[in-house]
Every structure is written in C-alpha cells, then in structure tokens.
Enzyme design. Structure first.
Site, PDB file in Angstrom:
ATOM      1  N   ASN A   1     -10.785   0.683   0.266  1.00  0.00           N
ATOM      2  CA  ASN A   1      -8.848   0.523   0.653  1.00  0.00           C
ATOM      3  C   ASN A   1      -8.556   0.307  -0.735  1.00  0.00           C
ATOM      4  OD1 ASN A   1      -6.673   0.120   1.093  1.00  0.00           O
ATOM      5  ND2 ASN A   1      -6.275  -0.746   3.159  1.00  0.00           N
TER       6      ASN A   1
ATOM      7  N   HIS B   1      -3.054   6.742   3.284  1.00  0.00           N
ATOM      8  CA  HIS B   1      -3.436   6.048   2.551  1.00  0.00           C
ATOM      9  C   HIS B   1      -4.954   5.541   2.997  1.00  0.00           C
ATOM     10  CE1 HIS B   1      -3.892   1.764   1.597  1.00  0.00           C
ATOM     11  NE2 HIS B   1      -3.944   1.352   2.458  1.00  0.00           N
TER      12      HIS B   1
ATOM     13  N   CYS C   1       0.742  -1.645   0.234  1.00  0.00           N
ATOM     14  CA  CYS C   1       0.264   0.061  -0.402  1.00  0.00           C
ATOM     15  C   CYS C   1       0.877   1.245  -0.301  1.00  0.00           C
ATOM     16  CB  CYS C   1      -0.954   0.284   1.326  1.00  0.00           C
ATOM     17  SG  CYS C   1      -2.646  -0.970   0.660  1.00  0.00           S
TER      18      CYS C   1
END
Length: 316
Positions: A271, A241, A108
């Site tokens: 996400n 994020h 990520c």
C-alpha cells in the site's frame, strides 16, 4: 482533460515478507493470505524528495513535453523530508520551472483530489499542462513492531501529466469523520502547550476500514458512471487504490465483474497510499496494456475518511 504522460520511482531496497519475519511474529503465508502482498520497496539511503523528482522527470519525458511546458505542479504527500516548505517547491527547484505549485493532503485518496483540482484549473483556463505527483513515505509513520500495520505499506512516487482535451472527466469526492484510520502528531516542545502528545504511529481498525472502503468505493464509482451515462460493464479497467487484496476482491465480487477488469500491483508494491494509482497507471502504460479509448474508472479511499472516484478515457 486527458493524461498524456506517466512516471514513477521506487526505493532501491526491496523488503520481502521473509525479511519481515526476521523481526516480526509473522511469515510469508500469514501476510499473503491476509493482504496479497509479497514484497514492498522501503526507503533506506534514498529520500522521498529524490523519488518524487525522479518520477516527475520520468513523467515529463514520457509525455513528450519540456519542463517549460508545465504550467502548474500539484504534489500530494502525507509526510516527507520537511514540514515547510512544501515538497512541491523542492520539485520545482530541481526541475527548473517557475510555475505555481500546491501541496495537498487527502490521505490515500489524494490522487483523485489532485485530478479534480487539475481538471478545474484546466477548465478555468488557468493552466494547460499540469504535473501531478504523489510521493509517499508510509514507512515513516507505521509502528515496525506491529505486524497488523507495518506489513501493509511501501514507499514510492507516481506522477502524471494532464492537459486539455479528451472526453469530459467525471468526479465524486467524499469526506466523513472517523477514527478507524488515524495517525497522531508530535506537538513539539512548547512550554505552554499542555496537550498530551497523541500516538505518533498509524492506528487502524481493520474491519471498519474494510467496510468503509468497500461501501464508499462502490458508491463513488456508481456516481461517476451515472454522470457519464455509462454502466459498469462499459468500463475497460477499474484502477483501485492498492490497499489490500481482500478489499479489491470484495469490491470486484460485489460488482460480479471479471478479474481482468481489476489490474493490481499490490503484490510487489504494498500500500503506497496516494501513489498507488499513478504507480499502477505508469506500469500499465509502460507495458502497453492501456489502449486508445479505454474507459477507466479510478477509485481511492483513505484516512479521514476520504474517498473519491474519477471517470476518464485513456488517450494521449
């Protein structure tokens, strides 16, 4: 280094929490109160390669440059339609460029890693205009029978074009080994391989990930702000994020800063791994939320455990 264009692409299929409750032991309230997510886009008849190409085309148009102006393509993806060749080669072919390409995998945190590499290439005079695209199909490696993980994720692609100029960017990248967030691989069918196949789905220790994310995000942002000679109060926006709204709220709470400084879109994207920050950047750019001279701090964290932060000023 400065960002001169943004782009994005999402799958056409929107999956709401109510849709998930039809086959999972969950409901809208359970998901929203634990994650902040209301819906996400999931690949169905389209492919992540198609999304990546659309995001790049959108980004190049927004940057006001031509395809021939792109000197380098950096592509981040965890998993896509093939193992080899890299996704960046398909993008390059569709765009019609002949520049070098490179595929990355830093989970990520991939967008921050790609920005750091782009900054280095520009400073080394090896490239002027660099296209960065993060394209993620997280729906392929979660177990859709387990609500603990599958409700969190969505698919999508976000892209930026960076070029020389602007204020000097500051970076911090960090990696540490942990089993808090892992996904196994299939070893194939070699008759000589005696290694037992690992679990092919994402496995996550939620509490450990929460602690690692909050701790490392704050430390990384402190580091880049110190390098820039700035304070947290000098920052216009913190673009984190989009992993879980509880994580974002915990980071903001520890810093004691206003909600306005922490924009988010997790409620309708979920996400999207490394694509989450460029997707948010594109959304803010297209809605004119970003103004010339805005001070931005980007922060991401993911499996590995990887984390990273970047200080930059917005301005085309």
């Amino acid at each position: 280094m400065k960002i001169i264009g943004t782009g994005s692409a999402l799958p056409h299929l929107v999956v709401t929490n109510d849709d998930l409750s039809k086959f999972l032991d969950t409901n809208d309230e359970w998901i929203r109160t634990r994650t902040g997510i209301q819906s996400r886009n999931i690949l169905s008849t389209d492919t992540i390669t198609e999304l990546a190409i659309k995001a790049c085309q959108d980004c190049i148009k927004n940057a006001g440059i031509s395809v021939s102006d792109v000197d380098y393509i950096l592509c981040h993806t965890i998993i896509y339609d093939a193992i080899i060749p890299g996704l960046s080669t398909f993008i390059q072919d569709e765009l019609g460029t002949d520049c070098p390409t490179l595929d990355l995998n830093a989970a990520c945190t991939g967008f921050i890693y790609a920005l750091d590499i782009a900054d280095s290439l520009i400073k080394a005079k090896k490239a002027k205009n660099i296209l960065i695209v993060c394209a993620e199909e997280t729906s392929r490696f979660v177990d859709w029978t387990k609500r603990e993980t599958c409700v969190l994720f969505g698919d999508g692609a976000g892209a930026v074009v960076v070029t020389e100029g602007g204020e000097d960017c500051k970076f911090r990248l960090k990696t540490q080994h942990t089993d808090a967030l892992i996904c196994g691989a299939n070893y194939g069918n070699s008759p000589f391989n005696k290694v037992e196949n690992s679990e092919p789905y994402l496995y996550m220790k939620g509490r450990d990930v929460f602690k690692l994310a909050v701790l490392n995000s704050i430390r990384d942002m402190e580091h880049v702000l110190k390098l820039a000679g700035k304070e947290f109060t000098d920052v216009t926006y913190f673009l984190l994020h989009q992993a879980n709204m509880r994580i974002l709220d915990a980071i903001r709470g520890q810093l004691a800063l206003s909600e306005e400084k922490f924009p988010h879109n997790i409620e309708h994207t979920g996400n999207t791994s490394s694509a989450s920050i460029p997707l948010l950047l594109d959304e803010m750019n297209k809605t004119e939320q970003l103004k010339e001279g805005d001070v931005l701090v980007l922060s991401a964290f993911g499996a590995g455990f990887t984390s990273g932060a970047c200080y930059l000023k917005w301005g085309k």
